[in-house]
Design a protein around this motif. Structure first.
Motif, PDB file in Angstrom:
ATOM      1  N   LEU A 162       0.594  -1.386  -0.127  1.00  0.00           N
ATOM      2  CA  LEU A 162       0.053  -0.253   0.019  1.00  0.00           C
ATOM      3  C   LEU A 162       0.559   1.196  -0.005  1.00  0.00           C
ATOM      4  O   LEU A 162       0.712   1.996  -0.668  1.00  0.00           O
ATOM      5  N   PHE A 163       2.202   0.906   0.802  1.00  0.00           N
ATOM      6  CA  PHE A 163       2.735   2.592   0.591  1.00  0.00           C
ATOM      7  C   PHE A 163       3.172   2.857  -0.682  1.00  0.00           C
ATOM      8  O   PHE A 163       3.937   4.096  -1.046  1.00  0.00           O
ATOM      9  N   CYS A 164       4.055   1.711  -1.474  1.00  0.00           N
ATOM     10  CA  CYS A 164       4.342   1.914  -2.687  1.00  0.00           C
ATOM     11  C   CYS A 164       3.391   2.429  -3.616  1.00  0.00           C
ATOM     12  O   CYS A 164       3.220   3.539  -3.979  1.00  0.00           O
ATOM     13  N   GLU A 165       2.469   1.969  -3.330  1.00  0.00           N
ATOM     14  CA  GLU A 165       1.250   2.514  -4.261  1.00  0.00           C
ATOM     15  C   GLU A 165       0.572   3.848  -3.814  1.00  0.00           C
ATOM     16  O   GLU A 165       0.660   4.357  -5.198  1.00  0.00           O
ATOM     17  N   MET A 166       0.755   4.181  -3.408  1.00  0.00           N
ATOM     18  CA  MET A 166       0.497   5.377  -2.229  1.00  0.00           C
ATOM     19  C   MET A 166       1.736   6.431  -2.845  1.00  0.00           C
ATOM     20  O   MET A 166       1.501   7.884  -3.502  1.00  0.00           O
ATOM     21  N   LEU A 167       2.646   5.893  -2.672  1.00  0.00           N
ATOM     22  CA  LEU A 167       4.042   6.780  -3.286  1.00  0.00           C
ATOM     23  C   LEU A 167       3.630   6.589  -3.885  1.00  0.00           C
ATOM     24  O   LEU A 167       3.570   8.471  -5.634  1.00  0.00           O
ATOM     25  N   LEU A 168       3.770   6.497  -5.380  1.00  0.00           N
ATOM     26  CA  LEU A 168       3.687   6.399  -7.130  1.00  0.00           C
ATOM     27  C   LEU A 168       2.667   7.203  -7.752  1.00  0.00           C
ATOM     28  O   LEU A 168       2.107   7.845  -8.334  1.00  0.00           O
ATOM     29  N   ARG A 169       0.999   6.924  -6.404  1.00  0.00           N
ATOM     30  CA  ARG A 169       0.273   7.703  -7.358  1.00  0.00           C
ATOM     31  C   ARG A 169       0.193   9.013  -6.745  1.00  0.00           C
ATOM     32  O   ARG A 169       0.046  10.052  -7.687  1.00  0.00           O
ATOM     33  N   ARG A 211      13.013  -1.492  10.614  1.00  0.00           N
ATOM     34  CA  ARG A 211      13.612  -1.697   9.703  1.00  0.00           C
ATOM     35  C   ARG A 211      14.007  -0.789   8.872  1.00  0.00           C
ATOM     36  O   ARG A 211      15.413  -0.856   7.693  1.00  0.00           O
ATOM     37  N   GLY A 212      14.376   0.512   8.463  1.00  0.00           N
ATOM     38  CA  GLY A 212      14.568   1.438   8.268  1.00  0.00           C
ATOM     39  C   GLY A 212      13.490   1.595   6.937  1.00  0.00           C
ATOM     40  O   GLY A 212      14.447   2.090   5.592  1.00  0.00           O
ATOM     41  N   GLN A 227      13.995   0.731  -3.230  1.00  0.00           N
ATOM     42  CA  GLN A 227      13.886  -0.169  -4.024  1.00  0.00           C
ATOM     43  C   GLN A 227      13.885  -1.687  -2.846  1.00  0.00           C
ATOM     44  O   GLN A 227      12.760  -2.605  -2.783  1.00  0.00           O
ATOM     45  N   GLU A 228      13.979  -1.696  -1.666  1.00  0.00           N
ATOM     46  CA  GLU A 228      14.290  -2.636  -0.432  1.00  0.00           C
ATOM     47  C   GLU A 228      12.727  -2.300  -0.145  1.00  0.00           C
ATOM     48  O   GLU A 228      12.454  -3.819  -0.192  1.00  0.00           O
ATOM     49  N   ALA A 245       6.194   5.319 -16.318  1.00  0.00           N
ATOM     50  CA  ALA A 245       6.183   4.569 -15.446  1.00  0.00           C
ATOM     51  C   ALA A 245       7.390   4.885 -14.753  1.00  0.00           C
ATOM     52  O   ALA A 245       8.714   4.589 -14.900  1.00  0.00           O
ATOM     53  N   THR A 246       8.031   4.728 -13.516  1.00  0.00           N
ATOM     54  CA  THR A 246       8.817   4.677 -12.107  1.00  0.00           C
ATOM     55  C   THR A 246       9.511   3.788 -12.372  1.00  0.00           C
ATOM     56  O   THR A 246       8.609   1.957 -12.234  1.00  0.00           O
ATOM     57  N   SER A 247      11.122   3.137 -12.657  1.00  0.00           N
ATOM     58  CA  SER A 247      11.264   2.135 -12.666  1.00  0.00           C
ATOM     59  C   SER A 247      11.641   1.977 -10.703  1.00  0.00           C
ATOM     60  O   SER A 247      11.536   2.989  -9.639  1.00  0.00           O
ATOM     61  N   LEU A 248      11.771   0.625 -10.297  1.00  0.00           N
ATOM     62  CA  LEU A 248      12.177   0.288  -9.434  1.00  0.00           C
ATOM     63  C   LEU A 248      12.874   1.044  -8.321  1.00  0.00           C
ATOM     64  O   LEU A 248      13.388   0.935  -7.223  1.00  0.00           O
ATOM     65  N   THR A 249      14.430   1.125  -8.982  1.00  0.00           N
ATOM     66  CA  THR A 249      15.331   2.069  -8.416  1.00  0.00           C
ATOM     67  C   THR A 249      15.825   3.177  -8.808  1.00  0.00           C
ATOM     68  O   THR A 249      16.189   4.080  -7.863  1.00  0.00           O
ATOM     69  N   GLU A 250      15.189   4.091  -9.793  1.00  0.00           N
ATOM     70  CA  GLU A 250      15.017   5.378 -10.407  1.00  0.00           C
ATOM     71  C   GLU A 250      14.310   6.337  -9.000  1.00  0.00           C
ATOM     72  O   GLU A 250      15.163   7.725  -9.098  1.00  0.00           O
TER      73      GLU A 250
END
Lengths: 255, 116
Positions: A162-169, A211-212, A227-228, A245-250
């Motif tokens: 969910l955190f990843c989704e909200m960040l990209l949106r 876990r930072g 990325q982690e 779309a954003t890449s996993l790393t950039e």
């Protein structure tokens, strides 16, 4: 409550549409000129109720909203979260009766756009018709992703996802800076969205912090290790179908 | 609302330092829900130790109640016998079937849990 519109809010819709479809200058202008009536909703209030027959769609201008369903026994399932630029009840243009409710989770301004004006707009600009269609298809893709999460991801993966989704949106509408975005929800509300107990949400968030991977304070989540976190959440952003779309790393791609 | 602390012991100890604000009846219900969800997520690892324990404490650290999930190997039952095939050697017969129980208890001080 009707309030004066702030000039900075309206382009958010253009921003959102352009994150998923290409618009011409004319289409952009037409969206900006849509007639809108601004409403302000308090946290915890319904913007559109289950069973309503709306004759307008609501564009979220600021704040935070959710789609939810309340069961007769009082239990609640939150089905999606909505950020500025979203039109969460766009389906009401074609589905007369609301089969769920749309609620504000924080003080939220929405712009109400009459159905007749959206119909007129999409007749004049077929490109916008396709953009709105695409937006509802991405909604459906997001619901599919949530089903996969509810069925197959463990609690920690689900919350991280969910955190990843909200960040990209949020990034798509220019509202995430340095991995930080607003998440004005309680852990109980997060629990209702993710099918977890509030105690479990609390434990998992503590663990992700330890876990930072993230911080979460004063309604702001900051993703520290993008990325982690995405790897931990088994997150694949394809379902958001964002252009560039954003890449996993950039991090966010230049627009 | 009071804040309850949910400490877990499985293969390693997980101390809850923040706690969660809950109504008193909710704490018992949430403990069971948490146990169910954590066991579901931890299913692949559960059999490493075969035990799992949740201690719920008050804001002042007073233990209120404990949930314990433990697995016991049944004696003298060959795993492959349970599956319907006869034992072929005594060595194989030493592998044991297992069963699990879910138990709950009040605080070790003998008081009734404060949240009932």
């Amino acid at each position: 409550m009707v309030q004066a519109e702030r000039p900075s809010d309206r382009p958010r819709l253009v921003c959102k549409l352009e994150s998923i479809a290409e618009l011409t200058a004319e289409e952009r202008r037409a969206v900006l000129n849509l007639p809108m009536v601004i409403q302000r909703h308090h946290a915890g209030h319904d913007i559109v109720r289950d069973g309503d027959r709306p004759d307008e769609c609501c564009l979220v201008l600021d704040g935070f909203a959710c789609r939810y369903k309340l069961l007769p026994n009082g239990r609640r399932q939150i089905m999606s979260f909505h950020v500025p630029g979203d039109i969460p009840d766009l389906q009401s243009l074609h589905l007369a009766v609301m089969d769920h409710a749309l609620g504000a989770l924080a003080p939220t301004h929405v712009a109400c756009i009459p159905h007749k004006d959206i119909r007129e707009l999409t007749q004049r600009f077929p490109g916008l018709l396709h953009a709105f269609w695409r937006s509802t298809l991405i909604d459906a893709a997001t619901h599919r992703e949530w089903i996969v999460g509810l069925g197959q991801l463990d609690a920690s993966e689900r919350i991280a996802h969910l955190f990843c989704e909200m960040l990209l949106r949020y990034e798509a509408v220019g509202l995430a800076v340095g991995g930080a975005f607003k998440l004005p929800v309680t852990q109980a509300e997060l629990a209702d969205a993710l099918g977890l107990s509030p105690v479990h949400v609390n434990r998992v968030v503590q663990d992700l912090r330890r876990r930072g991977l993230i911080t979460w304070s004063s309604s702001t989540v900051t993703v520290l290790k993008r990325q982690e976190l995405m790897a931990h959440a088994l997150f694949d952003p394809t379902y958001l179908h964002q252009r560039g779309a954003t890449s996993l790393t950039e991090g966010p791609a230049a627009r | 609302m009071p804040r309850y602390f949910f400490h877990i012991q499985d293969s390693h100890s997980q101390i809850d330092r923040e706690g969660t604000e809950l109504g008193s009846l909710e704490a018992q219900e949430e403990a069971v829900r948490l146990a169910g969800q954590m066991l579901r997520d931890g299913a692949p690892n559960f059999w490493k130790d075969g035990k799992w324990r949740l201690d719920v404490a008050s804001p002042t650290g007073v233990p209120l109640f404990t949930l314990v999930v433990a697995a016991f190997e049944a004696p003298n039952v060959a795993l492959h016998e349970q599956q319907g095939s006869p034992a072929t050697s005594p060595a194989q017969g030493s592998r044991r079937g297992r069963r699990g129980v879910l138990t709950a208890g009040g605080s070790q001080r003998g008081k009734a849990p404060a949240c009932t």
